[in-house]
Design a protein around this motif. Structure first.
Motif, PDB file in Angstrom:
ATOM      1  N   GLU A 160      41.234  46.329  44.458  1.00 35.63           N
ATOM      2  CA  GLU A 160      40.222  46.831  44.670  1.00 35.63           C
ATOM      3  C   GLU A 160      39.161  45.843  44.087  1.00 35.63           C
ATOM      4  N   GLU A 161      37.697  46.217  44.142  1.00 44.46           N
ATOM      5  CA  GLU A 161      36.775  45.091  43.526  1.00 44.46           C
ATOM      6  C   GLU A 161      37.164  44.976  42.098  1.00 44.46           C
ATOM      7  N   ALA A 162      37.252  46.017  41.242  1.00 42.95           N
ATOM      8  CA  ALA A 162      37.736  45.879  39.822  1.00 42.95           C
ATOM      9  C   ALA A 162      38.926  46.281  39.390  1.00 42.95           C
TER      10      ALA A 162
ATOM     11  N   PHE B 285      45.868  48.080  37.059  1.00 42.12           N
ATOM     12  CA  PHE B 285      44.954  48.242  36.343  1.00 42.12           C
ATOM     13  C   PHE B 285      43.626  48.306  36.686  1.00 42.12           C
ATOM     14  N   TRP B 286      42.848  49.091  36.123  1.00 39.97           N
ATOM     15  CA  TRP B 286      41.217  49.242  36.579  1.00 39.97           C
ATOM     16  C   TRP B 286      40.483  48.495  35.399  1.00 39.97           C
TER      17      TRP B 286
ATOM     18  N   GLU C 275      33.904  41.111  37.287  1.00 45.60           N
ATOM     19  CA  GLU C 275      33.957  39.641  36.660  1.00 45.60           C
ATOM     20  C   GLU C 275      35.230  39.851  35.596  1.00 45.60           C
ATOM     21  N   GLN C 276      35.540  40.924  34.840  1.00 44.78           N
ATOM     22  CA  GLN C 276      36.494  41.279  33.892  1.00 44.78           C
ATOM     23  C   GLN C 276      37.809  41.133  34.530  1.00 44.78           C
ATOM     24  N   CYS C 277      37.825  41.927  35.908  1.00 46.44           N
ATOM     25  CA  CYS C 277      39.033  41.711  36.621  1.00 46.44           C
ATOM     26  C   CYS C 277      39.542  40.347  37.008  1.00 46.44           C
ATOM     27  N   GLU C 278      38.619  39.620  37.545  1.00 44.43           N
ATOM     28  CA  GLU C 278      38.965  38.039  37.649  1.00 44.43           C
ATOM     29  C   GLU C 278      39.334  37.277  36.378  1.00 44.43           C
ATOM     30  N   GLU C 279      38.897  37.663  35.275  1.00 49.98           N
ATOM     31  CA  GLU C 279      39.210  36.862  34.088  1.00 49.98           C
ATOM     32  C   GLU C 279      40.674  37.313  33.822  1.00 49.98           C
TER      33      GLU C 279
END
Length: 144
Positions: free
Chosen positions: A70-72, A88-89, A94-98
């Motif tokens: 999902e998004e994050a 993982f959430w 942005e944190q997810c993309e990193e």
């Protein structure tokens, strides 16, 4: 790959390339979502219970796919065990993309591709295979 608990415990204490508290759900059916400290060291993803020094588990980033969910959130799935899916959430997109970028770069396959690419660039510049001095120039794992 062979490793033992002492080696993993030592590795888990090294400085992390990336670390954060994330929500995580393991691969077993019915696993609850838990708050964990997640730490990337070399090509191992360690996860810890909050306020504990020893890792609760470690995932070797070899033969796995990291995918956005999902998004994050993102998942980690092992190629030869597609039913083994870790979720993982993150706190933000942005944190997810990193995390996805860091985990992708840390995988064995990515490191191998980088080694091959740098090997060819060095050979083009110098005219010499940089791995020959180590006696591994003919190994297929370092070939395209």
């Amino acid at each position: 790959m062979r490793y033992n608990e002492k080696e993993l415990a030592f590795l888990s204490k090294l400085p992390a390339e990336k670390a954060a508290q994330l929500h995580m759900r393991g691969p077993k059916r019915g696993d609850a979502v838990k708050h964990r400290l997640v730490k990337l060291v070399v090509n191992f993803l360690f996860y810890f219970r909050i306020d504990e020094e020893e890792p609760a588990g470690a995932l070797l980033l070899e033969q796995c796919k990291i995918q956005r969910e999902e998004e994050a959130s993102f998942s980690l799935v092992f190629v030869d065990e597609p039913e083994r899916k870790f979720l993982f959430w993150c706190e933000s997109k942005e944190q997810c993309e990193e995390w996805i970028e860091a985990l992708t770069k840390a995988s064995y396959e990515n490191m191998r591709k980088s080694l091959i690419s740098y090997r060819h660039k060095i050979k083009e510049i110098t005219g010499k295979d940089p791995l020959e001095q180590y006696g591994i120039s003919e190994e297929t794992r370092f070939q395209i």
